[in-house]
Scaffold this motif. Structure first.
Motif, mmCIF file in Angstrom:
data_model
loop_
_atom_site.group_PDB
_atom_site.id
_atom_site.type_symbol
_atom_site.label_atom_id
_atom_site.label_comp_id
_atom_site.label_asym_id
_atom_site.label_seq_id
_atom_site.Cartn_x
_atom_site.Cartn_y
_atom_site.Cartn_z
ATOM 1 N N LYS A 59 -14.607 -75.711 -19.947
ATOM 2 C CA LYS A 59 -15.004 -74.331 -19.245
ATOM 3 C C LYS A 59 -14.815 -74.253 -17.801
ATOM 4 C CE LYS A 59 -18.984 -73.035 -21.153
ATOM 5 N NZ LYS A 59 -20.149 -73.054 -21.497
ATOM 6 N N ALA A 60 -15.194 -75.256 -17.007
ATOM 7 C CA ALA A 60 -15.080 -75.535 -15.753
ATOM 8 C C ALA A 60 -13.660 -75.278 -14.946
ATOM 9 C CB ALA A 60 -15.649 -76.954 -15.258
ATOM 10 N N TYR A 61 -12.733 -75.981 -16.199
ATOM 11 C CA TYR A 61 -11.331 -75.841 -15.566
ATOM 12 C C TYR A 61 -11.000 -74.487 -15.766
ATOM 13 C CZ TYR A 61 -6.282 -76.844 -15.530
ATOM 14 O OH TYR A 61 -5.085 -76.540 -15.158
ATOM 15 N N ASP A 62 -11.240 -73.955 -16.780
ATOM 16 C CA ASP A 62 -10.993 -72.307 -16.830
ATOM 17 C C ASP A 62 -11.485 -71.472 -15.722
ATOM 18 O OD1 ASP A 62 -9.498 -72.781 -19.111
ATOM 19 O OD2 ASP A 62 -11.492 -71.925 -20.461
ATOM 20 N N ASN A 63 -12.592 -71.941 -15.157
ATOM 21 C CA ASN A 63 -13.153 -71.151 -13.891
ATOM 22 C C ASN A 63 -12.208 -71.444 -12.611
ATOM 23 O OD1 ASN A 63 -15.959 -70.069 -12.508
ATOM 24 N ND2 ASN A 63 -15.126 -72.042 -11.344
ATOM 25 N N CYS A 64 -11.892 -72.966 -12.689
ATOM 26 C CA CYS A 64 -10.800 -73.272 -11.617
ATOM 27 C C CYS A 64 -9.672 -72.343 -11.507
ATOM 28 C CB CYS A 64 -10.611 -74.546 -11.542
ATOM 29 S SG CYS A 64 -9.261 -75.204 -10.654
ATOM 30 N N LEU A 65 -9.038 -72.134 -12.733
ATOM 31 C CA LEU A 65 -8.031 -71.333 -12.893
ATOM 32 C C LEU A 65 -8.176 -69.863 -12.450
ATOM 33 C CD1 LEU A 65 -6.624 -72.444 -16.500
ATOM 34 C CD2 LEU A 65 -5.886 -73.163 -13.929
ATOM 35 N N GLN A 121 -15.643 -84.308 -11.379
ATOM 36 C CA GLN A 121 -14.540 -83.341 -11.765
ATOM 37 C C GLN A 121 -14.880 -82.062 -11.940
ATOM 38 O OE1 GLN A 121 -12.281 -85.744 -14.633
ATOM 39 N NE2 GLN A 121 -11.193 -86.857 -13.387
ATOM 40 N N ARG A 122 -15.713 -81.775 -13.048
ATOM 41 C CA ARG A 122 -16.243 -80.485 -13.552
ATOM 42 C C ARG A 122 -16.835 -79.840 -12.158
ATOM 43 N NH1 ARG A 122 -19.498 -82.812 -17.524
ATOM 44 N NH2 ARG A 122 -21.254 -81.858 -16.793
ATOM 45 N N GLU A 123 -17.611 -80.668 -11.196
ATOM 46 C CA GLU A 123 -17.958 -79.715 -10.148
ATOM 47 C C GLU A 123 -17.073 -79.455 -9.107
ATOM 48 O OE1 GLU A 123 -21.094 -78.704 -9.814
ATOM 49 O OE2 GLU A 123 -21.686 -79.508 -11.764
ATOM 50 N N ARG A 164 -10.992 -83.683 -23.426
ATOM 51 C CA ARG A 164 -12.191 -83.232 -22.434
ATOM 52 C C ARG A 164 -13.101 -82.610 -23.393
ATOM 53 N NH1 ARG A 164 -10.408 -85.970 -17.948
ATOM 54 N NH2 ARG A 164 -8.330 -85.900 -17.330
ATOM 55 N N ASN A 165 -14.402 -82.499 -23.127
ATOM 56 C CA ASN A 165 -15.275 -81.605 -23.927
ATOM 57 C C ASN A 165 -15.344 -80.265 -23.347
ATOM 58 O OD1 ASN A 165 -16.879 -81.443 -21.106
ATOM 59 N ND2 ASN A 165 -17.940 -83.528 -21.564
ATOM 60 N N LYS A 166 -16.171 -79.604 -24.059
ATOM 61 C CA LYS A 166 -16.319 -78.166 -23.861
ATOM 62 C C LYS A 166 -16.655 -77.972 -22.437
ATOM 63 C CE LYS A 166 -17.052 -76.729 -28.686
ATOM 64 N NZ LYS A 166 -17.752 -76.062 -29.581
ATOM 65 N N GLU A 167 -17.690 -78.486 -21.819
ATOM 66 C CA GLU A 167 -18.343 -78.120 -20.558
ATOM 67 C C GLU A 167 -17.066 -78.347 -19.370
ATOM 68 O OE1 GLU A 167 -20.827 -76.851 -19.454
ATOM 69 O OE2 GLU A 167 -21.387 -76.444 -21.574
ATOM 70 N N TYR A 168 -16.350 -79.520 -19.591
ATOM 71 C CA TYR A 168 -15.148 -79.688 -18.871
ATOM 72 C C TYR A 168 -14.144 -78.588 -18.738
ATOM 73 C CZ TYR A 168 -11.555 -82.665 -16.273
ATOM 74 O OH TYR A 168 -10.459 -83.132 -15.612
ATOM 75 N N THR A 198 -13.895 -66.570 -20.096
ATOM 76 C CA THR A 198 -15.238 -67.274 -19.349
ATOM 77 C C THR A 198 -15.664 -66.554 -18.275
ATOM 78 O OG1 THR A 198 -13.750 -68.701 -17.460
ATOM 79 C CG2 THR A 198 -14.086 -69.850 -19.395
ATOM 80 N N LEU A 199 -15.092 -65.526 -17.930
ATOM 81 C CA LEU A 199 -15.419 -64.488 -16.867
ATOM 82 C C LEU A 199 -16.934 -64.208 -16.995
ATOM 83 C CD1 LEU A 199 -12.031 -62.822 -15.834
ATOM 84 C CD2 LEU A 199 -13.706 -64.108 -14.239
#
Length: 357
Positions: free
Chosen positions: A268-274, A158-160, A262-266, A317-318
């Motif tokens: 962070k990845a979701y913020d990237n998706c947004l 999911q993170r990937e 969800r953990n922090k890495e997850y 996260t940018l």
């Protein structure tokens, strides 16, 4: 053509093909199934209200081959078509094939070769086809993560999906339903289906749910799928509805992500998706040359989109995700982060006009 089914009449694989105005490529698509080295399958052709000769082509295949089932529905979208296929499938596994793509010769055989692994999802390589050119997409990282320990495998995938960390992942099929085989009972038992409320990138939501529930995901080192990339695709054009679609997508994704800790890495990845979702709005609507609205009006619409989606929370996260974005995307979003709307819109519009001739 009558085909005797193996395993006491059981069907091993159901291939679901949603169809919409596909007369140009449809025969190539269906023929790639019928030429498979493995024969115990069924084909479910679902015509989603085509207005061309797609139905005529489908009916001809249904008459000729008893493994082919043809269904026509009123235009309801690819999500509804795929769901109908899942509901009516009889195979142990379900595989999806888009109407302009095609299978490699041993795809179905490779599914059954790995049947004893009891995987919920099998991931395969694919071959990217652009015009007359083909390029095999290697997935070295996928091979590693899908054959090591299964702990938190679904969350890793999911993170990937949200934030690809390597070229191998970026080029993989983990986001899409094609290039995979799903155990049908796994989908049904967990209520995994395509959400008809999502009109853009419905694949993402489907596989997020699939990886959430999967106990075992297996990577198969075989280029099973030919993905035909139409360089003239309308999906790259001006889309005034994309803002509404993305708002809906973000709302549903928020519901999914926030349904459990969800953990922090997850996150962070979701913020990237947004951030990527916001960029897609900008590319397809806000800065598109066909958007004739005044800069001031567009700026206001962008601010309203940010307010309704609360997407600014992702901008933090940018600075950390520069390597996962194209330079132009990252610069644009950084400018938006610091409220430099007008100069960035002017520059972006000019560059897009020049790139389109």
């Amino acid at each position: 053509m009558e085909i005797e089914l193996e395993r006491n009449g059981n069907i091993d694989i159901s291939i679901i093909v949603p169809i919409y105005n596909a007369e140009k490529y449809l025969s190539r698509c269906i023929d790639s199934i019928r030429r498979q080295s493995y024969n115990n399958y069924e084909v479910i052709l679902i015509n989603d209200g085509s207005t061309d000769d797609s139905e005529k082509i489908c009916l001809a295949y249904e008459r000729e081959d008893s493994r082919v089932r043809y269904i026509r529905q009123e235009n309801a979208g690819v999500a509804a078509a795929r769901n109908y296929g899942i509901k009516n499938a009889r195979g142990k596994y379900v595989a999806f094939l888009d109407n302009d793509d095609y299978f490699n010769y041993d795809f179905l055989k490779q599914i059954m070769v790995h049947d004893e692994q009891n995987a919920d999802i099998l991931l395969f390589q694919y071959i990217n086809v652009t015009g007359e050119h083909t390029k095999k997409q290697e997935q070295v990282v996928l091979e590693k993560i899908c054959t090591e320990s299964l702990v938190k495998k679904g969350e890793y995938l999911q993170r990937e999906m949200f934030c690809p960390t390597s070229e191998a992942i970026k080029q993989s099929t983990i986001v899409f339903p094609w290039g995979k085989a799903y155990r049908r009972e796994f989908l049904l038992e967990n209520g995994i289906h395509f959400d008809s409320r999502i009109k853009l990138c419905e694949d993402v939501y489907f596989n997020l749910k699939a990886y959430e529930h999967a106990e075992k995901v297996l990577y198969v080192h075989y280029p099973a799928y030919f993905y035909f990339q139409n360089i003239h695709s309308a999906g790259k054009g001006f889309n005034p509805k994309v803002v509404e679609m993305e708002e809906n997508n973000i709302r549903l994704l928020d519901e999914f992500v926030n349904a459990k800790p969800r953990n922090k890495e997850y996150m962070k990845a979701y913020d990237n998706c947004l951030c990527f979702r916001y960029w897609s709005c900008c590319f397809s609507y806000f800065v598109h040359p066909q958007n004739t609205k005044k800069i001031r009006q567009i700026t206001q619409e962008m601010k309203e989109f940010e307010r309704r989606t609360n997407i600014r929370r992702a901008f933090k996260t940018l600075p950390k995700i520069r390597k996962s974005m194209e330079k132009k995307e990252w610069i644009f979003l950084m400018a938006v982060k610091y409220h430099f709307y007008v100069p960035m819109l002017l520059v972006a519009r000019k560059k897009m006009k020049l790139s389109r001739g």
